[in-house]
Design a protein around this motif. Structure first.
Motif, PDB file in Angstrom:
ATOM      1  N   UNK A 189       4.838  -1.669   3.517  1.00 50.76           N
ATOM      2  CA  UNK A 189       3.500  -1.855   3.101  1.00 50.76           C
ATOM      3  C   UNK A 189       2.585  -0.803   3.395  1.00 50.76           C
ATOM      4  N   UNK A 190       1.431  -0.735   2.814  1.00 56.64           N
ATOM      5  CA  UNK A 190       0.567   0.489   3.409  1.00 56.64           C
ATOM      6  C   UNK A 190      -0.261  -0.165   4.655  1.00 56.64           C
ATOM      7  N   UNK A 191      -0.819   0.675   5.314  1.00 57.65           N
ATOM      8  CA  UNK A 191      -1.645   0.254   6.619  1.00 57.65           C
ATOM      9  C   UNK A 191      -3.143   0.386   6.104  1.00 57.65           C
ATOM     10  N   UNK A 192      -3.948  -0.026   6.899  1.00 56.28           N
ATOM     11  CA  UNK A 192      -5.563   0.154   6.878  1.00 56.28           C
ATOM     12  C   UNK A 192      -6.003  -0.855   6.106  1.00 56.28           C
ATOM     13  N   UNK A 193      -5.366  -2.209   5.990  1.00 59.54           N
ATOM     14  CA  UNK A 193      -6.019  -3.070   5.210  1.00 59.54           C
ATOM     15  C   UNK A 193      -6.332  -4.304   5.908  1.00 59.54           C
ATOM     16  N   UNK A 194      -6.404  -4.415   7.137  1.00 64.74           N
ATOM     17  CA  UNK A 194      -6.377  -5.455   8.033  1.00 64.74           C
ATOM     18  C   UNK A 194      -7.904  -5.949   8.662  1.00 64.74           C
ATOM     19  N   UNK A 195      -8.425  -4.806   8.933  1.00 65.18           N
ATOM     20  CA  UNK A 195      -9.940  -5.069   9.449  1.00 65.18           C
ATOM     21  C   UNK A 195     -10.850  -4.056   9.243  1.00 65.18           C
ATOM     22  N   UNK A 196     -12.283  -4.104   9.421  1.00 62.75           N
ATOM     23  CA  UNK A 196     -13.107  -3.138   9.227  1.00 62.75           C
ATOM     24  C   UNK A 196     -13.086  -2.771   7.667  1.00 62.75           C
ATOM     25  N   UNK A 197     -13.276  -3.824   6.921  1.00 59.64           N
ATOM     26  CA  UNK A 197     -13.042  -3.491   5.513  1.00 59.64           C
ATOM     27  C   UNK A 197     -14.491  -3.482   4.653  1.00 59.64           C
TER      28      UNK A 197
END
Length: 65
Positions: A25-33
């Motif tokens: 899966x791709x990263x950078x999609x958990x917080x600070x959206x």
């Protein structure tokens, strides 16, 4: 000789396909959206294949494959 242990973090992050490729899966999609654009977030959804140069490294973390 004892069993080889898998890296449990790698076990959760990678899946092996029948063709021998590895998907993740791709990263950078958990917080600070809030500061990310809708287009960025949409393109981060879904899964992608790991590059051929990294497959050897992933297989070392998961010796059962």
């Amino acid at each position: 000789m004892p069993k080889m242990k898998t890296k449990s973090g790698a076990k959760k992050r990678f899946k092996f396909l029948g063709s021998g490729m590895v998907k993740r899966t791709r990263s950078h999609l958990r917080h600070i959206l809030t500061k990310k654009t809708t287009k960025q977030k949409r393109n981060l959804r879904g899964t992608v294949l790991i590059s051929a140069t990294d497959i050897k490294r992933v297989r070392a973390m998961m010796p059962t494959q």
